[in-house]
Design a protein around this motif. Structure first.
Motif, mmCIF file in Angstrom:
data_model
loop_
_atom_site.group_PDB
_atom_site.id
_atom_site.type_symbol
_atom_site.label_atom_id
_atom_site.label_comp_id
_atom_site.label_asym_id
_atom_site.label_seq_id
_atom_site.Cartn_x
_atom_site.Cartn_y
_atom_site.Cartn_z
ATOM 1 N N ASP A 1 9.771 1.180 76.178
ATOM 2 C CA ASP A 1 8.509 0.532 75.893
ATOM 3 C C ASP A 1 8.728 -0.980 75.811
ATOM 4 O O ASP A 1 9.619 -1.456 75.109
ATOM 5 C CB ASP A 1 7.937 1.059 74.574
ATOM 6 N N ARG A 2 7.907 -1.756 76.537
ATOM 7 C CA ARG A 2 8.115 -3.204 76.574
ATOM 8 C C ARG A 2 7.899 -3.837 75.206
ATOM 9 O O ARG A 2 8.542 -4.814 74.855
ATOM 10 C CB ARG A 2 7.179 -3.833 77.609
ATOM 11 N N ARG A 3 6.961 -3.276 74.428
ATOM 12 C CA ARG A 3 6.725 -3.814 73.091
ATOM 13 C C ARG A 3 7.950 -3.642 72.213
ATOM 14 O O ARG A 3 8.342 -4.530 71.469
ATOM 15 C CB ARG A 3 5.528 -3.118 72.445
ATOM 16 N N VAL A 4 8.569 -2.467 72.306
ATOM 17 C CA VAL A 4 9.779 -2.216 71.526
ATOM 18 C C VAL A 4 10.889 -3.172 71.959
ATOM 19 O O VAL A 4 11.609 -3.732 71.123
ATOM 20 C CB VAL A 4 10.236 -0.750 71.690
ATOM 21 N N SER A 5 11.038 -3.388 73.258
ATOM 22 C CA SER A 5 12.082 -4.275 73.763
ATOM 23 C C SER A 5 11.857 -5.706 73.295
ATOM 24 O O SER A 5 12.799 -6.408 72.916
ATOM 25 C CB SER A 5 12.118 -4.228 75.294
ATOM 26 N N LEU A 6 10.602 -6.168 73.303
ATOM 27 C CA LEU A 6 10.294 -7.522 72.850
ATOM 28 C C LEU A 6 10.579 -7.664 71.359
ATOM 29 O O LEU A 6 11.154 -8.670 70.912
ATOM 30 C CB LEU A 6 8.832 -7.848 73.140
ATOM 31 N N GLU A 7 10.189 -6.645 70.567
ATOM 32 C CA GLU A 7 10.450 -6.700 69.133
ATOM 33 C C GLU A 7 11.945 -6.741 68.853
ATOM 34 O O GLU A 7 12.397 -7.478 67.967
ATOM 35 C CB GLU A 7 9.805 -5.492 68.451
ATOM 36 N N ALA A 8 12.722 -5.958 69.595
ATOM 37 C CA ALA A 8 14.176 -5.956 69.397
ATOM 38 C C ALA A 8 14.766 -7.312 69.761
ATOM 39 O O ALA A 8 15.672 -7.815 69.066
ATOM 40 C CB ALA A 8 14.816 -4.851 70.243
#
Length: 368
Positions: free
Chosen positions: A3-10
């Motif tokens: 998920d791109r949102r998860v990747s950005l948050e990480a």
């Protein structure tokens, strides 16, 4: 596909834990945010903006940093402790992720209204806290409005706990509890340059001016602020159906054995602020699985795991959002399990809390 949102948050989490190029580029925004936060507090202190006081003591639980640091397990433990001490607590919350949070009116979740509600309406955290404690809940962005609605419906309540309201200065409070995890204050900068919502040394918002109680959801203190430690332990997964009926006691109950989990057939899903923390704890219990990190407060419709999954392990926060109809339709042969979390602040924390609340009800019994 991640998920791109998860990747950005990480990615952001990594940047916020260090001082580097990203910090330098965003430092002007840190300075601007610091000035705005300070000016807002000045307006409240001088009376240009007013905080609403409620007729019962208010305890606010929150973070200085963005993302979850343990507010929900702290709130759960606090509500259970207050009940054990003879109080009649109620809960105030914004209900992030639920449709009720978009309404200006307060939604009261209690035994009478619960049959017509669900986690999609109230938000996942309010529904979880209601399910685990049975404490009446008011969901409203304006916490004081929610408090008035809750007290009108439940006049027996004698203390209100506000979940994630540390920066909501429009609600007067008698005690603040600030929760940190192993990230501490990160690089010490304010959003978006760092993880802080407000400076680490922000003055107390309590009406008596006393400093917050600091609780570290970590093995050791992770800032210079004096505080108390809490222990957390993930239990072995319980059947989702049993957990949903209120069965959180793992003693003499069917649990998922680590020997029955395999990376080819087992998925672990976590829609929380730090999915990796859940995955590490699950691995420490001996389970093998495919990790499925989801955005915080992510919906489970459609279900994010493949229909051929034999086992799926969820956090409690995600389990409240799972629909039996969606499960029967999408993964009828999948066994779903839930991992309850035991969260235990050290005794000195409870002693400090009881001492701070005692003046509001001198006749209440106190821990020794």
């Amino acid at each position: 596909m991640p998920d791109r949102r998860v990747s950005l948050e990480a990615w952001l989490t990594r940047q916020w834990q260090q001082v580097g190029l990203y910090t330098a580029l965003t430092w002007p925004l840190h300075a601007l945010m610091k000035a705005l936060v300070a000016w807002r507090r000045v307006l409240y202190r001088r009376g240009a903006l007013r905080a609403t006081a409620l007729p019962v003591p208010v305890v606010v639980v929150g973070n200085r940093i963005a993302g979850g640091a343990g507010k929900t397990p702290t709130t759960l433990a606090l509500l259970e402790h207050l009940k054990a001490q003879g109080w009649h607590p109620g809960l105030l919350t914004r209900g992030h992720g639920g449709t009720a949070s978009r309404s200006p009116d307060a939604l009261v979740l209690d035994a009478n209204s619960a049959p017509g509600l669900n986690a999609g309406i109230t938000g996942d955290e309010p529904w979880l806290l209601w399910q685990r404690t049975g404490v009446p809940v008011a969901v409203c962005a304006q916490r004081a409005r929610g408090g008035r609605a809750l007290l009108a419906r439940h006049p027996e309540l004698d203390v209100l706990v506000c979940d994630d309201g540390l920066q909501h200065l429009a609600l007067a409070r008698d005690l603040e509890i600030v929760v940190f995890d192993e990230r501490g204050a990160g690089n010490g900068c304010l959003l978006p340059a760092g993880p802080l919502r407000e400076p680490l040394s922000s003055p107390s918002g309590a009406r008596d001016g006393q400093p917050p109680l600091v609780l570290y959801n970590a093995e050791r203190a992770t800032t210079a602020l004096p505080g108390h430690l809490a222990q957390r332990q993930l239990r072995q997964p319980l059947p989702w159906a049993r957990w949903r009926e209120g069965g959180t006691d793992g003693h003499n109950a069917l649990t998922l054995a680590p020997s029955d989990t395999h990376a080819e057939t087992t998925w672990a899903a976590a829609g929380i602020a730090q999915p990796e923390r859940f995955f590490r704890a699950l691995q420490a219990l001996g389970h093998r699985f495919q990790p499925l990190p989801l955005p915080d407060h992510a919906e489970l419709e459609p279900l994010p795991w493949p229909p051929e999954a034999r086992h799926v392990i969820l956090t409690e926060k995600d389990a409240v959002k799972l629909s039996p109809e969606a499960l029967a339709r999408h993964s009828p042969h999948t066994q779903v399990w839930v991992c309850p979390l035991d969260f235990s602040p050290e005794p000195a924390f409870w002693q400090a809390l009881d001492a701070r609340l005692a003046p509001h009800h001198p006749g209440r019994k106190r821990t020794t």
